[in-house]
Motif scaffolding. Structure first.
Motif, mmCIF file in Angstrom:
data_model
loop_
_atom_site.group_PDB
_atom_site.id
_atom_site.type_symbol
_atom_site.label_atom_id
_atom_site.label_comp_id
_atom_site.label_asym_id
_atom_site.label_seq_id
_atom_site.Cartn_x
_atom_site.Cartn_y
_atom_site.Cartn_z
ATOM 1 N N THR A 29 0.861 -1.183 0.000
ATOM 2 C CA THR A 29 0.000 0.000 0.000
ATOM 3 C C THR A 29 0.896 1.231 0.000
ATOM 4 O O THR A 29 1.836 1.327 0.791
ATOM 5 N N ALA A 30 0.612 2.160 -0.886
ATOM 6 C CA ALA A 30 1.348 3.422 -0.949
ATOM 7 C C ALA A 30 0.350 4.561 -0.796
ATOM 8 O O ALA A 30 -0.695 4.567 -1.431
ATOM 9 N N ARG A 31 0.701 5.501 0.073
ATOM 10 C CA ARG A 31 -0.170 6.657 0.294
ATOM 11 C C ARG A 31 0.641 7.920 0.083
ATOM 12 O O ARG A 31 1.674 8.105 0.706
ATOM 13 N N GLY A 32 0.177 8.761 -0.828
ATOM 14 C CA GLY A 32 0.829 10.038 -1.097
ATOM 15 C C GLY A 32 -0.016 11.167 -0.543
ATOM 16 O O GLY A 32 -1.214 11.224 -0.795
ATOM 17 N N VAL A 33 0.629 12.040 0.246
ATOM 18 C CA VAL A 33 -0.077 13.163 0.855
ATOM 19 C C VAL A 33 0.652 14.448 0.492
ATOM 20 O O VAL A 33 1.847 14.588 0.751
ATOM 21 N N LEU A 34 -0.065 15.378 -0.115
ATOM 22 C CA LEU A 34 0.480 16.678 -0.488
ATOM 23 C C LEU A 34 0.193 17.669 0.639
ATOM 24 O O LEU A 34 -0.936 17.736 1.145
ATOM 25 N N SER A 35 1.213 18.425 1.032
ATOM 26 C CA SER A 35 1.034 19.404 2.103
ATOM 27 C C SER A 35 0.048 20.488 1.676
ATOM 28 O O SER A 35 -0.199 20.698 0.489
ATOM 29 N N SER A 36 -0.497 21.195 2.663
ATOM 30 C CA SER A 36 -1.510 22.216 2.362
ATOM 31 C C SER A 36 -0.956 23.355 1.522
ATOM 32 O O SER A 36 -1.699 23.978 0.759
ATOM 33 N N ASP A 37 0.363 23.631 1.616
ATOM 34 C CA ASP A 37 0.944 24.694 0.787
ATOM 35 C C ASP A 37 1.400 24.184 -0.578
ATOM 36 O O ASP A 37 1.876 24.946 -1.412
ATOM 37 N N GLY A 38 1.256 22.881 -0.817
ATOM 38 C CA GLY A 38 1.591 22.292 -2.109
ATOM 39 C C GLY A 38 3.080 22.144 -2.370
ATOM 40 O O GLY A 38 3.483 21.819 -3.479
ATOM 41 N N LYS A 39 3.913 22.333 -1.350
ATOM 42 C CA LYS A 39 5.362 22.299 -1.561
ATOM 43 C C LYS A 39 6.023 20.989 -1.151
ATOM 44 O O LYS A 39 7.170 20.744 -1.505
ATOM 45 N N THR A 40 5.323 20.143 -0.406
ATOM 46 C CA THR A 40 5.913 18.897 0.073
ATOM 47 C C THR A 40 4.939 17.754 -0.135
ATOM 48 O O THR A 40 3.747 17.880 0.144
ATOM 49 N N MET A 41 5.459 16.620 -0.633
ATOM 50 C CA MET A 41 4.654 15.409 -0.733
ATOM 51 C C MET A 41 5.352 14.310 0.056
ATOM 52 O O MET A 41 6.551 14.076 -0.121
ATOM 53 N N THR A 42 4.593 13.656 0.926
ATOM 54 C CA THR A 42 5.101 12.518 1.680
ATOM 55 C C THR A 42 4.473 11.266 1.101
ATOM 56 O O THR A 42 3.251 11.167 0.976
ATOM 57 N N HIS A 43 5.319 10.312 0.740
ATOM 58 C CA HIS A 43 4.884 9.067 0.121
ATOM 59 C C HIS A 43 5.281 7.941 1.068
ATOM 60 O O HIS A 43 6.468 7.717 1.298
#
Length: 64
Positions: A29-43
């Motif tokens: 399972t892979a989950r990608g989350v984009l920060s609220s400011d759109g500058k960081t993605m955590t996968h």
């Protein structure tokens, strides 16, 4: 190398997407989350390998 797998994708919310690969004996399972400011993605990748061992990988991408 190619192998048979079942892939499902799910949009969790406006900034989160989840992918699930089912390889039979292994499931990832892979989950990608984009920060609220759109500058960081955590996968974050979790699951089991074909030997049944747990896997965990966290990747952080920053826009420059």
């Amino acid at each position: 190398m190619f192998c048979d797998a079942i892939l499902s994708e799910k949009l969790i919310d406006d900034r989160t997407v989840e992918h699930v690969w089912d390889f039979g004996p292994a499931k990832v399972t892979a989950r990608g989350v984009l920060s609220s400011d759109g500058k960081t993605m955590t996968h974050t990748i979790t699951g089991t390998n074909p030997k049944g061992e747990q896997i965990l990988n966290v990747e952080i991408y920053k826009r420059q």
